[in-house]
Design an enzyme around this catalytic site. Structure first.
Site, PDB file in Angstrom:
ATOM      1  N   ASP A  76       3.000  13.088  -2.644  1.00 17.58           N
ATOM      2  CA  ASP A  76       4.356  13.604  -2.773  1.00 17.58           C
ATOM      3  C   ASP A  76       5.131  12.957  -3.902  1.00 17.58           C
ATOM      4  O   ASP A  76       6.150  13.477  -4.341  1.00 17.58           O
ATOM      5  CB  ASP A  76       5.133  13.396  -1.463  1.00 17.58           C
ATOM      6  CG  ASP A  76       4.555  14.264  -0.390  1.00 17.58           C
ATOM      7  OD1 ASP A  76       4.211  15.407  -0.707  1.00 17.58           O
ATOM      8  OD2 ASP A  76       4.423  13.800   0.743  1.00 17.58           O
ATOM      9  N   HIS A  96       1.029   5.380   3.092  1.00 11.09           N
ATOM     10  CA  HIS A  96       0.430   6.460   3.865  1.00 11.09           C
ATOM     11  C   HIS A  96      -0.179   5.881   5.126  1.00 11.09           C
ATOM     12  O   HIS A  96      -0.713   4.783   5.101  1.00 11.09           O
ATOM     13  CB  HIS A  96      -0.651   7.171   3.038  1.00 11.09           C
ATOM     14  CG  HIS A  96      -0.971   8.523   3.564  1.00 11.09           C
ATOM     15  ND1 HIS A  96      -1.862   8.722   4.592  1.00 11.09           N
ATOM     16  CD2 HIS A  96      -0.477   9.742   3.239  1.00 11.09           C
ATOM     17  CE1 HIS A  96      -1.914  10.013   4.854  1.00 11.09           C
ATOM     18  NE2 HIS A  96      -1.090  10.655   4.059  1.00 11.09           N
TER      19      HIS A  96
HETATM   20  N1  CMC Z   1       8.480   1.417   1.236  1.00 15.67           N
HETATM   21  C1  CMC Z   1       8.623   0.131   1.656  1.00 15.67           C
HETATM   22  N2  CMC Z   1       7.934  -0.404   2.670  1.00 15.67           N
HETATM   23  C2  CMC Z   1       7.040   0.378   3.287  1.00 15.67           C
HETATM   24  C3  CMC Z   1       6.830   1.721   2.904  1.00 15.67           C
HETATM   25  C4  CMC Z   1       7.586   2.218   1.829  1.00 15.67           C
HETATM   26  N3  CMC Z   1       7.437   3.481   1.425  1.00 15.67           N
HETATM   27  N4  CMC Z   1       5.884   2.273   3.692  1.00 15.67           N
HETATM   28  C5  CMC Z   1       5.523   1.313   4.557  1.00 15.67           C
HETATM   29  N5  CMC Z   1       6.197   0.165   4.305  1.00 15.67           N
HETATM   30  C6  CMC Z   1       6.039  -1.118   5.005  1.00 15.67           C
HETATM   31  C7  CMC Z   1       6.704  -1.107   6.372  1.00 15.67           C
HETATM   32  O1  CMC Z   1       8.029  -1.553   6.316  1.00 15.67           O
HETATM   33  C8  CMC Z   1       5.795  -2.002   7.167  1.00 15.67           C
HETATM   34  O2  CMC Z   1       6.149  -3.330   6.860  1.00 15.67           O
HETATM   35  P1  CMC Z   1       5.974  -4.501   7.993  1.00 15.67           P
HETATM   36  O3  CMC Z   1       4.500  -4.551   8.289  1.00 15.67           O
HETATM   37  O4  CMC Z   1       6.490  -5.735   7.316  1.00 15.67           O
HETATM   38  O5  CMC Z   1       6.782  -4.061   9.169  1.00 15.67           O
HETATM   39  C9  CMC Z   1       4.409  -1.774   6.578  1.00 15.67           C
HETATM   40  O6  CMC Z   1       4.639  -1.295   5.227  1.00 15.67           O
HETATM   41  C10 CMC Z   1       3.606  -0.721   7.352  1.00 15.67           C
HETATM   42  O7  CMC Z   1       4.418   0.417   7.509  1.00 15.67           O
HETATM   43  P2  CMC Z   1       4.328   1.412   8.756  1.00 15.67           P
HETATM   44  O8  CMC Z   1       5.625   2.145   8.879  1.00 15.67           O
HETATM   45  O9  CMC Z   1       3.827   0.665   9.949  1.00 15.67           O
HETATM   46  O10 CMC Z   1       3.191   2.369   8.259  1.00 15.67           O
HETATM   47  P3  CMC Z   1       2.931   3.821   8.814  1.00 15.67           P
HETATM   48  O11 CMC Z   1       1.477   4.048   8.626  1.00 15.67           O
HETATM   49  O12 CMC Z   1       3.491   3.999  10.161  1.00 15.67           O
HETATM   50  O13 CMC Z   1       3.812   4.713   7.822  1.00 15.67           O
HETATM   51  C11 CMC Z   1       4.490   6.280   6.204  1.00 15.67           C
HETATM   52  C12 CMC Z   1       3.291   5.584   6.875  1.00 15.67           C
HETATM   53  C13 CMC Z   1       3.952   7.356   5.240  1.00 15.67           C
HETATM   54  C14 CMC Z   1       5.377   6.960   7.249  1.00 15.67           C
HETATM   55  C15 CMC Z   1       5.304   5.209   5.409  1.00 15.67           C
HETATM   56  O14 CMC Z   1       4.484   4.568   4.457  1.00 15.67           O
HETATM   57  C16 CMC Z   1       6.555   5.800   4.754  1.00 15.67           C
HETATM   58  O15 CMC Z   1       7.585   5.928   5.418  1.00 15.67           O
HETATM   59  N6  CMC Z   1       6.456   6.163   3.433  1.00 15.67           N
HETATM   60  C17 CMC Z   1       7.542   6.821   2.760  1.00 15.67           C
HETATM   61  C18 CMC Z   1       7.584   8.293   3.132  1.00 15.67           C
HETATM   62  C19 CMC Z   1       6.476   9.082   2.466  1.00 15.67           C
HETATM   63  O16 CMC Z   1       6.239   8.965   1.277  1.00 15.67           O
HETATM   64  N7  CMC Z   1       5.798   9.909   3.273  1.00 15.67           N
HETATM   65  C20 CMC Z   1       4.776  10.829   2.772  1.00 15.67           C
HETATM   66  C21 CMC Z   1       3.444  10.548   3.309  1.00 15.67           C
HETATM   67  S1  CMC Z   1       2.203  11.481   2.436  1.00 15.67           S
HETATM   68  C22 CMC Z   1       2.458  13.101   2.884  1.00 15.67           C
HETATM   69  C23 CMC Z   1       1.797  13.475   4.146  1.00 15.67           C
HETATM   70  O17 CMC Z   1       0.563  13.343   4.260  1.00 15.67           O
HETATM   71  O18 CMC Z   1       2.515  13.952   5.038  1.00 15.67           O
END
Ligand code: CMC
Length: 440
Positions: A374, A316
């Site tokens: 989710d 998240h």
């Molecule tokens: N699986 C594997 N690796 C992950 C995941 C995941 N679900 N989420 C983040 N990472 C890794 C990512 O690759 C990155 O690694 P590195 O630092 O080595 O590059 C690190 O963790 C940080 O990720 P980020 O993309 O910079 O983090 P963010 O804050 O931009 O992304 C997120 C948050 C929710 C988009 C992401 O965690 C994700 O894509 N999760 C899966 C989709 C999901 O479940 N979304 C629902 C969110 S809750 C509902 C809502 O409130 O809308």
């Protein structure tokens, strides 16, 4: 002896030093009631000629708000100061709606008036039926939702004047009341069943289940455990601070667009798999995994930098701890499965195993990637009988009140301005037009 008059607190500032020119600039620091302090950079461009650069807004407070507070490190979520855990256990969705809209829990009279108002706004204009019939039956329900919610502006002209507080209130009530009806109509249309009109003797969640799952040919019995689970899902998704869809609603509203158009823009933003579409994506992922033995393979893929695969339902932007909503959802999930007698659901088995492995895995621990709301909501919704394409629609039903509360807060802010971010331009500098016959 007279006491010394209390001295005003010295204004906290942060100094920016431009190493290129040696110039120093002071910027005021603002304090909220709780949470990180904020540097007020509104005069930054005027004083320094520079912008800030923050794609994804990871360090930017885009507005002042008193609606919802999240402490992502501690896993705290408060609506108007009340913990999500307490609200999910002791309150109900319409009470939470009143709280989000008005800032306080309603007293008895306020609550019954509010419930009565929302209940009596649930029908949609009869002509909306024809609007639905223009869609293909296999359309994604979110496509239908974006179109039909936006179309409400064409049906309710008497609540479009955003400068009139009464019209703003009516538009908000209409949106909260009609969105479950529109969601149920969307579902019924997709499966070719007759549209079911709302019933005023049922609660918000009960009425939604009734409009979605009943048919005119036989009586429909409401299951109280499923209705409670539905109500909890609505409470848990009702608001979540300045996320992508809420920020979209605020940005659309900042241009003084009407509230129906603004909420339609929020629905469009929610559709994405990184936001509201995640619960649908979780189910798709569990189905793709198919068997517990294949979990290690998917965990490996999630950790591989060269693979775009991510574990859906994990991680998240704000929570770097267990999502407090996920905990409540996990319990609700077990209640629903027990009620429906689902003991050995293969997808649930995969989900539980995946959760266990991911919580012990160094990669997920280090990056603080916990299961989010989710992860469980999809399993509950599937057990209740919703097709996966409807999952994000249910999120939109719940979130509408949050969008309305945030939109209203923004419109009522006296210093409200149109949202207009700037950019770091990296394109071509000015150049002369080249005639067609001179181009390479
Ligand atoms: N699986 C594997 N690796 C992950 C995941 C995941 N679900 N989420 C983040 N990472 C890794 C990512 O690759 C990155 O690694 P590195 O630092 O080595 O590059 C690190 O963790 C940080 O990720 P980020 O993309 O910079 O983090 P963010 O804050 O931009 O992304 C997120 C948050 C929710 C988009 C992401 O965690 C994700 O894509 N999760 C899966 C989709 C999901 O479940 N979304 C629902 C969110 S809750 C509902 C809502 O409130 O809308």
């Amino acid at each position: 002896m007279s006491e010394a008059a209390p001295q005003p607190k010295a204004q906290q500032t942060v100094t920016l030093i431009d190493n290129a020119t040696g110039k120093k600039y002071d910027f005021p620091v603002m304090n909220g009631s709780v949470g990180p302090r904020v540097i007020d950079i509104r005069k930054l461009y005027a004083e320094t000629g520079m912008f800030t650069y923050d794609p994804g807004f990871t360090s930017t407070a885009a507005c002042e708000s008193a609606v919802t507070y999240i402490d992502g490190d501690k896993g705290i979520l408060l609506y108007r100061g009340y913990s999500i855990k307490e609200l999910a256990e002791k309150s109900d969705f319409l009470e939470v709606c009143f709280l989000l809209l008005h800032g306080e829990l309603p007293n008895g009279q306020q609550k019954s008036e509010f419930v009565n108002t929302i209940t009596r706004h649930t029908m949609v204009h009869e002509q909306m039926q024809f609007f639905f019939r223009g869609f293909r039956r296999d359309s994604h329900p979110m496509a239908v939702m974006v179109g039909t919610v936006g179309a409400l502006a064409a049906f309710y002209h008497d609540s479009l004047d955003i400068d009139d507080p009464k019209q703003r209130e009516i538009a908000g009530h209409r949106l909260i009341a009609k969105i479950p009806t529109i969601a149920a109509l969307t579902y019924k249309y997709s499966i070719g069943q007759p549209f079911i009109y709302p019933r005023n003797d049922l609660s918000f969640a009960e009425n939604f289940l009734y409009m979605t799952f009943s048919v005119p040919s036989e009586p429909y019995k409401i299951n109280p455990i499923l209705a409670r689970a539905m109500d909890r899902i609505f409470i848990l998704h009702a608001d979540h601070e300045q996320n992508a869809s809420t920020s979209t609603v605020r940005l659309a509203g900042s241009s003084r667009a009407n509230p129906f158009a603004c909420i339609a823009s929020g629905i469009a933003s929610l559709w994405g798999p990184a936001h509201g579409g995640a619960n649908e994506a979780v189910l798709a992922m569990l189905e793709e995994i198919g068997d517990k033995s294949r979990i290690p393979e998917f965990i490996k893929r999630a950790k591989d930098k060269n693979d775009t695969f991510r574990l859906m339902g994990f991680g998240h932007r704000v929570y770097k701890n267990y999502d407090p909503r996920a905990e409540i959802m996990r319990r609700t999930c077990h209640e629903v499965l027990a009620e429906l007698g689902i003991k050995n659901d293969p997808l649930l088995d995969i989900a539980m195993e995946l959760e266990k492995i991911a919580l012990q895995d160094e990669y997920f621990i280090e990056k603080k990637l916990y299961p989010n709301v989710d992860f469980y909501s999809g399993i509950i919704l599937k057990a209740i009988g919703f097709p996966t394409e409807m999952f994000t629609v249910l999120f939109a039903v719940a979130r509408t009140v949050g969008w309305v509360a945030q939109w209203k807060e923004m419109i009522e802010e006296p210093t409200q301005k149109i949202g207009r971010p700037r950019q770091l331009y990296t394109g071509a500098t000015e150049r002369a037009y080249v005639a067609l016959d001179k181009r390479k």
